[in-house]
Design a protein around this motif. Structure first.
Motif, PDB file in Angstrom:
ATOM      1  N   HIS A   1      33.076  29.986  46.665  1.00  0.00           N
ATOM      2  CA  HIS A   1      33.890  31.203  46.537  1.00  0.00           C
ATOM      3  C   HIS A   1      33.045  32.426  46.858  1.00  0.00           C
ATOM      4  CE1 HIS A   1      32.032  32.273  42.739  1.00  0.00           C
ATOM      5  NE2 HIS A   1      32.319  31.065  42.247  1.00  0.00           N
TER       6      HIS A   1
ATOM      7  N   SER B   1      38.170  27.733  40.726  1.00  0.00           N
ATOM      8  CA  SER B   1      37.450  26.847  41.653  1.00  0.00           C
ATOM      9  C   SER B   1      36.227  26.248  40.950  1.00  0.00           C
ATOM     10  CB  SER B   1      37.067  27.577  42.949  1.00  0.00           C
ATOM     11  OG  SER B   1      36.040  28.501  42.718  1.00  0.00           O
TER      12      SER B   1
ATOM     13  N   LYS C   1      38.497  32.406  41.741  1.00  0.00           N
ATOM     14  CA  LYS C   1      37.114  31.925  41.788  1.00  0.00           C
ATOM     15  C   LYS C   1      36.812  31.112  40.525  1.00  0.00           C
ATOM     16  CE  LYS C   1      36.010  36.102  44.278  1.00  0.00           C
ATOM     17  NZ  LYS C   1      35.720  37.517  44.125  1.00  0.00           N
TER      18      LYS C   1
ATOM     19  N   THR D   1      38.128  28.939  47.365  1.00  0.00           N
ATOM     20  CA  THR D   1      39.129  30.019  47.423  1.00  0.00           C
ATOM     21  C   THR D   1      39.403  30.322  48.893  1.00  0.00           C
ATOM     22  OG1 THR D   1      37.363  31.639  47.331  1.00  0.00           O
ATOM     23  CG2 THR D   1      38.413  31.044  45.239  1.00  0.00           C
TER      24      THR D   1
END
Ligand code: AMP
Length: 446
Positions: free
Chosen positions: A277, A259, A256, A303
């Motif tokens: 995410h 991202s 996460k 994700t």
């Protein structure tokens, strides 16, 4: 003469809805599943995302709902369980599209991260179809809000994934509350291991339908790019993202945090990028997906779990920035492109020392990924071993530019809009609430 939806004995309200949705003919999984489900068989279907599997289970189910239930009560007549919120919402949206000529049809999505109030209100009146994630459905069941005595059809979508996510106990409890004479339709990428055992337990003389992977993935061009390290990876990414043929792209990261970090970096570099995410509140996740669908976001950095159920036909590119943890996630990731009959390009980055992981994915796929290099950006580090028969293509060597939709333009760094021009991000903090409220809505769409 290819079979049409009317050859599958679907009724008029559904046929006209399919025409309105622009569906011309059934996909292979629909051709096989719809007649069997209309014949009341239990099904075990292995089909990947992007194959049209949602319509394969919704259409025969909705056809059943055209006839009034003979049983009294207000409980659901059909239940779809999905692993993620996004997928549940997508399934219900499709049910509304296919059921648009059934004005009496009442459906609800029961997922976490959204308020109970609206869901409770929906459950207080007779309901035909529930689409739910197991956790939130169990919450409602514990409160005695759901009576399954009218249930005719139980569907588990992406059953393997639900088990991977630890929903086995919830699923068993839910199934135990449903009538034994129900019809059960199971969809899963695989029947290996626990999911196969569960399928045996839940179904009664099921018909098995196996839609070959190649058939569905023929539209997705898959490429593998090795890199030395993260800096090299970022250079490759920046290069690829300048491809003017990118309509929209989903970039997958392993974590996460990554991202967010990557979405921030891309935004600062001039792309309309945002992240998705599982730690983001549901409202923001929905809004991000809406921005993607409306074209307000060009690049979504996501994700695995959060990206399940993303069904946006204009996604031309998937980039696996980090390799997936599980080989089957690779299939789900690349299935975000090449949707609804379009072509797509899936590019996977692997650091040279991640060779074993790549091999695991290839074993799962039962085929090699096509390895590519970009002229002047080849990896310099050596990897341990190279198995025989590995094809190694270099764009510069064979002089080929792929002409298929969704490929990048080799050798030409084109700039598109202000891509590549450094800009400062007015909302640069990693706080995703700010990102969602300010960035995606206000940033220019590219
Ligand atoms: P799914 O595998 O169910 O997620 O579906 C993938 C995409 O294909 C979705 O955008 C569907 O709306 C679309 N789709 C499903 N069946 C058909 C069909 N028979 N013709 C055209 N598009 C379809």
């Amino acid at each position: 003469m290819p079979l049409s939806f009317s050859d599958l004995h679907l009724q008029k309200p559904l046929l006209t809805a399919l025409t309105a949705a622009g569906y011309e003919k059934p996909t292979p999984v629909q051709l096989e599943s719809i007649p069997a489900a209309l014949d009341n068989h239990d099904l075990m279907v292995s089909a990947q995302t992007g194959s049209g599997k949602t319509a394969a289970f919704l259409l025969p189910t909705l056809q059943k709902l055209i006839k009034r239930s003979e049983k009294p009560g207000k409980g659901p007549r059909a239940l779809v369980l999905t692993p993620t919120r996004e997928l549940a919402q997508q399934v219900e949206k499709n049910a509304q599209i296919y059921g648009k000529n059934m004005p009496w049809l009442r459906s609800v999505t029961l997922v976490g991260g959204t308020s109970f109030g609206q869901q409770i209100r929906a459950l207080s009146r007779p309901i035909d179809l529930i689409v739910a994630t197991p956790g939130r459905l169990m919450d409602h069941m514990r409160q005695g809000r759901i009576d399954f005595s009218r249930l005719e059809v139980l569907i588990l979508d992406e059953a393997d994934r639900m088990l991977d996510m630890g929903f086995i106990d919830d699923i068993e409890t839910i199934v135990a509350a449903t009538p034994a004479e129900r019809q059960t339709l199971l969809f899963s990428a695989t029947w290996d291991g626990m999911v196969g055992k569960l399928a045996q337990k839940l179904t009664n003389q099921p018909q098995k339908i196996d839609i070959a992977r190649e058939e569905e993935q023929g539209k997705i061009d898959e490429q593998l790019l090795y890199c030395d390290d993260i800096r090299h990876k970022n250079r490759l990414l920046d290069y690829l993202l300048r491809d003017t043929s990118i309509d929209q792209a989903v970039i997958f990261t392993a974590t996460k945090a990554m991202s967010e970090q990557l979405a921030d970096r891309l935004y600062e570099n001039g792309f309309s990028a945002n992240c998705l995410h599982g730690d983001m509140p549901q409202g923001w996740r929905n809004r991000t997906l809406m921005d993607l669908r409306k074209g307000r976001i060009k690049i979504l950095v996501a994700t695995d779990v959060a990206a399940r159920g993303i069904d946006v036909p204009s996604i031309t590119h998937v980039i696996n920035y980090d390799l997936p943890k599980q080989a089957e996630d690779y299939v789900h990731r690349i299935g975000r492109t090449g949707r609804a009959g379009r072509t797509g390009l899936a590019i996977t980055f692997a650091e040279v020392n991640e060779y074993v992981k790549v091999h695991k994915i290839e074993r799962y796929l039962n085929r090699k990924l096509s390895e590519q290099t970009i002229e002047g950006m080849e990896p310099t580090r050596k990897r341990a071993a190279k198995p025989a028969g590995k094809s190694r293509r270099s764009f510069s060597n064979n002089g080929q530019n792929h002409s298929r939709n969704g490929n990048w333009n080799n050798g030409q760094r084109r700039s598109n809009g202000n891509h590549g021009q450094k800009r400062s991000n007015p909302h640069s903090q990693s706080n995703h609430s700010r990102r969602n409220t300010a960035r995606s809505a206000s940033s220019p769409s590219k």
